[in-house]
Design a protein around this motif. Structure first.
Motif, PDB file in Angstrom:
ATOM      1  N   VAL A  70     -12.087  42.671 -65.285  1.00  0.00           N
ATOM      2  CA  VAL A  70     -11.064  43.696 -65.466  1.00  0.00           C
ATOM      3  C   VAL A  70      -9.755  43.291 -64.793  1.00  0.00           C
ATOM      4  N   THR A  73      -4.964  46.609 -62.758  1.00  0.00           N
ATOM      5  CA  THR A  73      -4.729  48.010 -63.126  1.00  0.00           C
ATOM      6  C   THR A  73      -6.051  48.707 -63.426  1.00  0.00           C
ATOM      7  N   GLN A  74      -6.947  48.035 -64.132  1.00  0.00           N
ATOM      8  CA  GLN A  74      -8.245  48.621 -64.438  1.00  0.00           C
ATOM      9  C   GLN A  74      -9.070  48.813 -63.166  1.00  0.00           C
ATOM     10  N   LYS A 127     -14.791  43.512 -68.687  1.00  0.00           N
ATOM     11  CA  LYS A 127     -14.016  44.432 -69.532  1.00  0.00           C
ATOM     12  C   LYS A 127     -14.919  45.177 -70.512  1.00  0.00           C
ATOM     13  N   TYR A 130     -16.178  48.228 -68.722  1.00  0.00           N
ATOM     14  CA  TYR A 130     -15.158  49.068 -68.086  1.00  0.00           C
ATOM     15  C   TYR A 130     -15.261  50.543 -68.498  1.00  0.00           C
ATOM     16  N   GLN A 131     -15.237  50.815 -69.800  1.00  0.00           N
ATOM     17  CA  GLN A 131     -15.227  52.215 -70.252  1.00  0.00           C
ATOM     18  C   GLN A 131     -16.535  52.904 -69.912  1.00  0.00           C
TER      19      GLN A 131
END
Length: 185
Positions: A70, A73-74, A127, A130-131
């Motif tokens: 990531v 910012t993430q 990534k 991430y969500q």
């Protein structure tokens, strides 16, 4: 009439000659068309193979992107989401937040690592996960329950205080309690 007969024969001869030339020209054209057809089939096959290869490369690039770590910012968003969730659970009481924030945040991170793919460090999160991590954190409730987690924190604090009184541990100027992840189960 003889003249007409000779003229007709001459015309027939010219027609035959013209037909022969047209036949030859037609066969040359058909031969060229067949060659072009073979070239186009070969080209079509090559283009199909290239499209297949590009699709494979595109999938590989997408996989690389999903396995990439990531961004900064993430990372910040993950930390903010975790802190926000713990503050929602602990409420607005500053004493509650001071006493229990660290044990709750550590448990949230531990549960997110185990269940949603959070990396060993937040920066190591992929990534692709991430969500899922964000969604998990936003809905997180301690698996052992909030009351039990508070009880564990109180028991650790009491044990540290007693160890300090007995001289096993020197008092420190901590603004927050810290806990060993191995003891928070």
């Amino acid at each position: 009439m003889a003249k007409n007969y000779d003229e007709i024969m001459e015309l027939i001869g010219k027609t035959v000659e013209l037909t022969n030339r047209n036949s030859e020209d037609t066969s040359v054209i058909i031969d060229k068309l067949n060659k072009q057809d073979r070239l186009l089939n070969g080209l079509s096959h090559t283009v199909s193979n290239m499209e297949e290869s590009l699709g494979y490369v595109g999938n590989e690039i997408e996989q690389l992107k999903m396995n990439e770590e990531v961004t900064t910012t993430q990372q910040e968003i993950l930390v903010e989401t975790a802190q926000k969730r713990v503050c929602e659970i602990l409420g607005n009481d500053p004493l509650e937040r001071e006493k229990y924030f660290m044990i709750f945040i550590k448990r949230l991170y531990k549960d997110t690592r185990q269940n949603a793919g959070l990396g060993s460090k937040i920066a190591r999160t992929k990534k692709g996960d991430y969500q899922r991590c964000i969604d998990f954190m936003e809905a997180w409730i301690p698996s052992c329950g909030c009351a039990e987690l508070r009880s564990k924190a109180d028991a650790y604090a009491k044990a540290r205080l007693e160890a300090t009184k007995l001289g096993y541990k020197k008092p420190t100027k901590r603004t927050r309690n810290t806990y060993n992840d191995n003891t928070i189960d």
